[in-house]
Scaffold this motif. Structure first.
Motif, mmCIF file in Angstrom:
data_model
loop_
_atom_site.group_PDB
_atom_site.id
_atom_site.type_symbol
_atom_site.label_atom_id
_atom_site.label_comp_id
_atom_site.label_asym_id
_atom_site.label_seq_id
_atom_site.Cartn_x
_atom_site.Cartn_y
_atom_site.Cartn_z
ATOM 1 N N ARG A 43 0.834 -1.203 0.000
ATOM 2 C CA ARG A 43 0.000 0.000 0.000
ATOM 3 C C ARG A 43 0.873 1.259 0.000
ATOM 4 O O ARG A 43 0.571 2.223 -0.717
ATOM 5 C CB ARG A 43 -0.919 0.007 1.214
ATOM 6 C CG ARG A 43 -2.117 -0.887 1.053
ATOM 7 C CD ARG A 43 -3.042 -0.772 2.231
ATOM 8 N NE ARG A 43 -4.192 -1.651 2.067
ATOM 9 C CZ ARG A 43 -5.061 -1.919 3.014
ATOM 10 N NH1 ARG A 43 -4.924 -1.364 4.208
ATOM 11 N NH2 ARG A 43 -6.069 -2.714 2.779
ATOM 12 N N LYS A 44 1.918 1.248 0.804
ATOM 13 C CA LYS A 44 2.814 2.406 0.841
ATOM 14 C C LYS A 44 3.476 2.625 -0.508
ATOM 15 O O LYS A 44 3.589 3.762 -0.978
ATOM 16 C CB LYS A 44 3.869 2.238 1.929
ATOM 17 C CG LYS A 44 3.330 2.444 3.314
ATOM 18 C CD LYS A 44 4.426 2.296 4.355
ATOM 19 C CE LYS A 44 3.862 2.463 5.745
ATOM 20 N NZ LYS A 44 4.886 2.310 6.778
ATOM 21 N N SER A 45 3.916 1.552 -1.146
ATOM 22 C CA SER A 45 4.554 1.709 -2.456
ATOM 23 C C SER A 45 3.540 2.177 -3.501
ATOM 24 O O SER A 45 3.871 2.968 -4.384
ATOM 25 C CB SER A 45 5.229 0.408 -2.888
ATOM 26 O OG SER A 45 4.268 -0.592 -3.093
ATOM 27 N N MET A 46 2.307 1.715 -3.378
ATOM 28 C CA MET A 46 1.271 2.141 -4.309
ATOM 29 C C MET A 46 0.967 3.629 -4.117
ATOM 30 O O MET A 46 0.809 4.375 -5.101
ATOM 31 C CB MET A 46 0.002 1.306 -4.092
ATOM 32 C CG MET A 46 -0.966 1.357 -5.239
ATOM 33 S SD MET A 46 -2.215 0.079 -5.142
ATOM 34 C CE MET A 46 -3.214 0.719 -3.829
ATOM 35 N N LEU A 68 -0.685 -3.755 -8.927
ATOM 36 C CA LEU A 68 -0.568 -3.699 -7.461
ATOM 37 C C LEU A 68 -1.937 -3.719 -6.791
ATOM 38 O O LEU A 68 -2.108 -4.341 -5.737
ATOM 39 C CB LEU A 68 0.217 -2.453 -7.039
ATOM 40 C CG LEU A 68 1.719 -2.473 -7.317
ATOM 41 C CD1 LEU A 68 2.353 -1.139 -6.952
ATOM 42 C CD2 LEU A 68 2.386 -3.600 -6.540
ATOM 43 N N GLU A 69 -2.908 -3.052 -7.380
ATOM 44 C CA GLU A 69 -4.258 -3.081 -6.818
ATOM 45 C C GLU A 69 -4.832 -4.495 -6.855
ATOM 46 O O GLU A 69 -5.497 -4.943 -5.916
ATOM 47 C CB GLU A 69 -5.172 -2.115 -7.581
ATOM 48 C CG GLU A 69 -4.916 -0.661 -7.261
ATOM 49 C CD GLU A 69 -5.758 0.280 -8.105
ATOM 50 O OE1 GLU A 69 -6.400 -0.164 -9.096
ATOM 51 O OE2 GLU A 69 -5.776 1.485 -7.779
ATOM 52 N N GLY A 70 -4.567 -5.191 -7.961
ATOM 53 C CA GLY A 70 -5.011 -6.590 -8.046
ATOM 54 C C GLY A 70 -4.334 -7.445 -6.982
ATOM 55 O O GLY A 70 -4.959 -8.312 -6.360
ATOM 56 N N GLU A 71 -3.068 -7.189 -6.765
ATOM 57 C CA GLU A 71 -2.330 -7.933 -5.745
ATOM 58 C C GLU A 71 -2.861 -7.620 -4.347
ATOM 59 O O GLU A 71 -2.990 -8.511 -3.505
ATOM 60 C CB GLU A 71 -0.838 -7.572 -5.842
ATOM 61 C CG GLU A 71 0.076 -8.707 -5.444
ATOM 62 C CD GLU A 71 1.522 -8.381 -5.775
ATOM 63 O OE1 GLU A 71 2.349 -8.642 -4.894
ATOM 64 O OE2 GLU A 71 1.805 -7.891 -6.872
#
Length: 144
Positions: A43-46, A68-71
């Motif tokens: 979440r932080k990296s996103m 990343l959202e899918g992950e």
């Protein structure tokens, strides 16, 4: 006085089952902690990628964000599954502990009954021995 080993071994087995359940729950909690920490990092990296904006190219950044959202969605589903598994295993462990307590009480009752029967057996043997040793009874037995 003789002590039977069967109730003692059942107590040990129940203890081992409880210990195994606790170890399994500890493993589940550890994995859950790992997934939560990984989710936080993602979440932080996103958020960092979203703050950067479309500097590196709009299509590649948005693809990464979508991936990343899918992950994140997948990890959230895994988290919910692990939480439900943890709750189920906790209920099973509580039931096993209640069963262990019941078995322990039952084995204590069996031990008391066994001791009582041993004492009663010894008393009956003593009575039989005293009857066999009495002189009036031994004379009658020899005549018959």
């Amino acid at each position: 006085m003789l002590v039977p080993t069967a109730p003692l071994t059942s107590i040990f087995i129940v203890g081992y089952l409880i210990a195994g359940g606790v170890l399994f729950l500890a493993l589940m909690i550890d994995r859950l902690h790992h997934y939560i920490r990984e989710l936080r990092i993602r979440r932080k990296s996103m958020e960092a990628i979203k703050k950067q904006g479309p500097e590196d190219g709009k299509s590649s950044g948005s693809d990464k964000v979508k991936a990343l959202e899918g992950e994140v969605t997948t990890l959230q589903a895994k988290l919910k599954q692990l939480e439900s598994d943890l709750e189920t295993k906790t209920k099973e462990m509580d039931a096993a502990e209640a069963n262990a307590v019941a078995l322990r009480k039952q084995s204590e009752g069996f031990l008391l009954e066994y001791d009582r029967l041993l004492e009663e057996n010894q008393n009956l043997r003593n009575q039989l021995e005293s009857l066999e040793q009495s002189p009036s009874r031994s004379g009658n037995k020899k005549n018959t």
